[in-house]
Design a protein around this motif. Structure first.
Motif, mmCIF file in Angstrom:
data_model
loop_
_atom_site.group_PDB
_atom_site.id
_atom_site.type_symbol
_atom_site.label_atom_id
_atom_site.label_comp_id
_atom_site.label_asym_id
_atom_site.label_seq_id
_atom_site.Cartn_x
_atom_site.Cartn_y
_atom_site.Cartn_z
ATOM 1 N N ALA A 1 0.843 -1.206 0.000
ATOM 2 C CA ALA A 1 0.000 0.000 0.000
ATOM 3 C C ALA A 1 0.873 1.248 0.000
ATOM 4 N N GLU A 2 1.934 1.221 0.808
ATOM 5 C CA GLU A 2 2.853 2.373 0.848
ATOM 6 C C GLU A 2 3.530 2.572 -0.503
ATOM 7 N N GLU A 3 3.918 1.467 -1.145
ATOM 8 C CA GLU A 3 4.547 1.572 -2.465
ATOM 9 C C GLU A 3 3.591 2.209 -3.468
ATOM 10 N N ALA A 4 2.323 1.786 -3.420
ATOM 11 C CA ALA A 4 1.323 2.348 -4.329
ATOM 12 C C ALA A 4 1.111 3.833 -4.053
ATOM 13 N N MET A 5 1.076 4.210 -2.771
ATOM 14 C CA MET A 5 0.871 5.618 -2.420
ATOM 15 C C MET A 5 2.063 6.471 -2.849
ATOM 16 N N LYS A 6 3.278 5.921 -2.742
ATOM 17 C CA LYS A 6 4.464 6.654 -3.195
ATOM 18 C C LYS A 6 4.428 6.841 -4.707
ATOM 19 N N ARG A 7 3.951 5.799 -5.410
ATOM 20 C CA ARG A 7 3.843 5.905 -6.864
ATOM 21 C C ARG A 7 2.848 6.992 -7.254
ATOM 22 N N ILE A 8 1.747 7.065 -6.513
ATOM 23 C CA ILE A 8 0.743 8.105 -6.777
ATOM 24 C C ILE A 8 1.346 9.485 -6.546
ATOM 25 N N ALA A 9 2.085 9.618 -5.439
ATOM 26 C CA ALA A 9 2.691 10.920 -5.114
ATOM 27 C C ALA A 9 3.704 11.337 -6.178
ATOM 28 N N SER A 10 4.450 10.359 -6.710
ATOM 29 C CA SER A 10 5.493 10.684 -7.691
ATOM 30 C C SER A 10 4.922 11.155 -9.027
ATOM 31 N N ASN B 1 2.189 13.035 -9.382
ATOM 32 C CA ASN B 1 1.554 14.355 -9.268
ATOM 33 C C ASN B 1 0.226 14.426 -10.027
ATOM 34 N N TYR B 2 -0.631 13.443 -9.758
ATOM 35 C CA TYR B 2 -1.924 13.393 -10.438
ATOM 36 C C TYR B 2 -2.761 14.638 -10.120
ATOM 37 N N VAL B 3 -3.412 15.153 -11.159
ATOM 38 C CA VAL B 3 -4.439 16.171 -10.943
ATOM 39 C C VAL B 3 -5.756 15.398 -10.872
ATOM 40 N N ASN B 4 -6.110 14.986 -9.678
ATOM 41 C CA ASN B 4 -7.215 14.040 -9.499
ATOM 42 C C ASN B 4 -8.560 14.729 -9.661
ATOM 43 N N ALA B 5 -9.389 14.146 -10.560
ATOM 44 C CA ALA B 5 -10.746 14.662 -10.733
ATOM 45 C C ALA B 5 -11.643 14.243 -9.572
ATOM 46 N N PHE B 6 -11.123 13.368 -8.696
ATOM 47 C CA PHE B 6 -11.872 12.876 -7.540
ATOM 48 C C PHE B 6 -11.077 13.190 -6.268
ATOM 49 N N PRO B 7 -11.163 14.437 -5.780
ATOM 50 C CA PRO B 7 -10.349 14.828 -4.623
ATOM 51 C C PRO B 7 -10.612 13.981 -3.387
ATOM 52 N N GLU B 8 -11.782 13.345 -3.291
ATOM 53 C CA GLU B 8 -12.044 12.464 -2.149
ATOM 54 C C GLU B 8 -11.023 11.333 -2.091
ATOM 55 N N ASP B 9 -10.579 10.866 -3.273
ATOM 56 C CA ASP B 9 -9.564 9.810 -3.296
ATOM 57 C C ASP B 9 -8.284 10.277 -2.602
ATOM 58 N N ASN B 10 -7.901 11.533 -2.875
ATOM 59 C CA ASN B 10 -6.703 12.073 -2.213
ATOM 60 C C ASN B 10 -6.892 12.140 -0.704
ATOM 61 N N SER B 11 -8.101 12.478 -0.296
ATOM 62 C CA SER B 11 -8.387 12.537 1.138
ATOM 63 C C SER B 11 -8.253 11.155 1.771
ATOM 64 N N TYR B 12 -8.771 10.123 1.095
ATOM 65 C CA TYR B 12 -8.662 8.761 1.625
ATOM 66 C C TYR B 12 -7.207 8.306 1.680
ATOM 67 N N ILE B 13 -6.422 8.680 0.668
ATOM 68 C CA ILE B 13 -4.996 8.319 0.677
ATOM 69 C C ILE B 13 -4.296 8.946 1.877
ATOM 70 N N LEU B 14 -4.601 10.219 2.141
ATOM 71 C CA LEU B 14 -4.003 10.894 3.301
ATOM 72 C C LEU B 14 -4.421 10.219 4.598
ATOM 73 N N MET B 15 -5.671 9.763 4.683
ATOM 74 C CA MET B 15 -6.107 9.047 5.888
ATOM 75 C C MET B 15 -5.343 7.732 6.049
ATOM 76 N N GLN B 16 -5.076 7.061 4.925
ATOM 77 C CA GLN B 16 -4.287 5.836 4.990
ATOM 78 C C GLN B 16 -2.867 6.128 5.468
ATOM 79 N N GLU B 17 -2.292 7.200 4.954
ATOM 80 C CA GLU B 17 -0.952 7.581 5.393
ATOM 81 C C GLU B 17 -0.955 7.889 6.890
ATOM 82 N N GLY B 18 -2.010 8.584 7.337
ATOM 83 C CA GLY B 18 -2.124 8.889 8.767
ATOM 84 C C GLY B 18 -2.214 7.631 9.602
#
Length: 416
Positions: free
Chosen positions: A125-134, A136-153
């Motif tokens: 999961a961490e590897e996938a999140m790092k790949r997403i961060a690298s 720099n997606y301009v996400n049309a679904f900002p809720e997804d970014n919020s969920y990713i941040l909650m996972q990181e937390g």
């Protein structure tokens, strides 16, 4: 003259049919429908709709990739993470052929992060999140970014890095407040869990109060239950049994309301079915229109069948293969809860492997058939799955049990 008329008329019908089929399906509407079905627990309806679309064929690569992606999310919603990953991989193989900025590629990366996290595979999961961060997606679904941040937390929290976890949760809250205020209670529940770990009961109670206020204003019962359940757990863990009892009583009332909502929802479903039936009856009254449409469809079907039979036999083979795979998938879903627990295990080492908590019930079923010496094809026929699925499960079993290959597996059995 008659010959020319027939020729041109046939050509016109072929072009018309191709035009009709070339029109893109409404992926947005389909996705909304699948999300709704899955939230209501109607996963078989999701599976049937997606299977029918795949069986109909004539999909673009982008459409096929998106349908496979939705099938993956359906499997994740029933906690079948292995099948979710398998469909994600199939969707991903198509998405890699699409332009780099295609939104499906981004959605797949996010889904990998979610499924690995849900499966407690935090490293992947961490590897996938790092790949997403690298990327720099301009996400049309900002809720997804919020969920990713909650996972990181959460990952910070289990490492007892509470300050970093709290920072991630508040970043998630900022995004969620702008994207969908009614989903903010999810973040507050995460904060409650964090404050409970830190024994900061006061802050946990404040987060609970905020969560309940928003849930009330949005009239979302499930968030009230989620927050109340978390608060009850925090009180119990901190020996505040009087407060736990009070909130437990409130939780019981909320759960009773939840049952009432289910009944109302069922009534709405029946009402919708009746409405649809009335619409069908009205449509059937237009007999002459249906007759014309039927004649045109039959004529078009005959012409196109002849055209593609002569021009491209491969399409027929591909559709047949896809139909077989989908039918196998349907059989697998229906047989999913069945297992071979009635079979007698005589080998002590095999019995020891089957008692391992590392394997799922489905993997244990497959392990028994492997021990019986069945080939991948025979196992696939017994479990109503494809050979590729057998290979996929076998590879995961070997990795879990530290076995090199089938020869090493039988050697392990013979040594005992």
């Amino acid at each position: 003259m008659n010959f020319n008329f027939t020729k041109y008329f046939s050509a016109l019908l072929i072009l018309f049919f191709i035009f009709i089929n070339a029109k893109k399906i409404d992926l947005h509407s389909i996705e909304e429908e699948i999300i709704q079905y899955n939230r209501e627990g109607k996963h078989k309806l999701s599976q049937k709709k997606l299977s029918d679309i795949l069986l109909n064929g004539d999909l673009t690569k982008e459409e096929e990739g998106n349908i496979l992606f939705l099938m993956a999310t359906t499997y994740r919603s029933v906690n079948d993470y292995m099948m979710c990953i398998e469909y994600l991989n199939r969707s991903n193989s198509i998405a890699r052929q699409l332009p780099p900025d295609n939104i499906l590629r981004m959605k797949i990366d996010y889904e990998y992060a979610f499924v690995y996290f849900d499966n407690n595979d935090y490293e992947k999961a961490e590897e996938a999140m790092k790949r997403i961060a690298s990327k720099n997606y301009v996400n049309a679904f900002p809720e997804d970014n919020s969920y990713i941040l909650m996972q990181e937390g959460y990952l910070f929290m289990i490492k007892k890095k509470y300050n970093e976890a709290e920072k991630k949760y508040y970043e998630a809250m900022d995004i969620m407040e702008n994207a969908n205020t009614c989903n903010v209670p999810i973040v507050y529940v995460k904060l409650m869990n964090l404050y409970g770990k830190r024994k900061d009961i006061g802050k946990a109670e404040e987060a609970y109060k905020e969560s309940m206020q928003i849930s009330d204003s949005c009239n979302i019962l499930k968030y009230k239950i989620l927050a109340s359940s978390e608060m009850e757990k925090i009180y119990k863990e901190n020996n505040l049994f009087a407060k736990a009892y009070l909130i437990g009583s409130k939780l019981d009332s909320l759960r009773r309301l939840e049952n009432q909502d289910v009944k109302i929802s069922e009534m709405h479903i029946v009402d919708k079915a009746l409405t649809e039936k009335e619409q069908i009856i009205k449509e059937e009254s237009d007999i002459w229109k249906r007759t014309v449409v039927l004649i045109v469809l039959i004529l078009l079907s005959v012409l196109i069948a002849y055209y593609f039979f002569r021009k491209n036999k491969k399409i027929k083979k591909d559709r047949l293969r896809m139909k077989e795979e989908i039918e196998q998938m349907k059989e697998e879903l229906n047989q999913y809860s069945q297992n071979s627990s009635d079979e007698k295990i005589l080998n002590p080492e095999l019995d020891l492997l089957l008692n391992s908590n590392k394997l799922t019930d489905r993997q244990k079923d497959l392990l028994i058939l492997l021990a019986d010496g069945l080939s991948n094809k025979e196992i696939a026929e017994k479990l109503f799955i494809s050979e590729n699925t057998v290979k996929y499960h076998t590879k995961n079993i070997y990795n879990i049990l530290d076995i090199k290959d089938r020869k090493d597996f039988f050697k392990k059995l013979r040594n005992n």
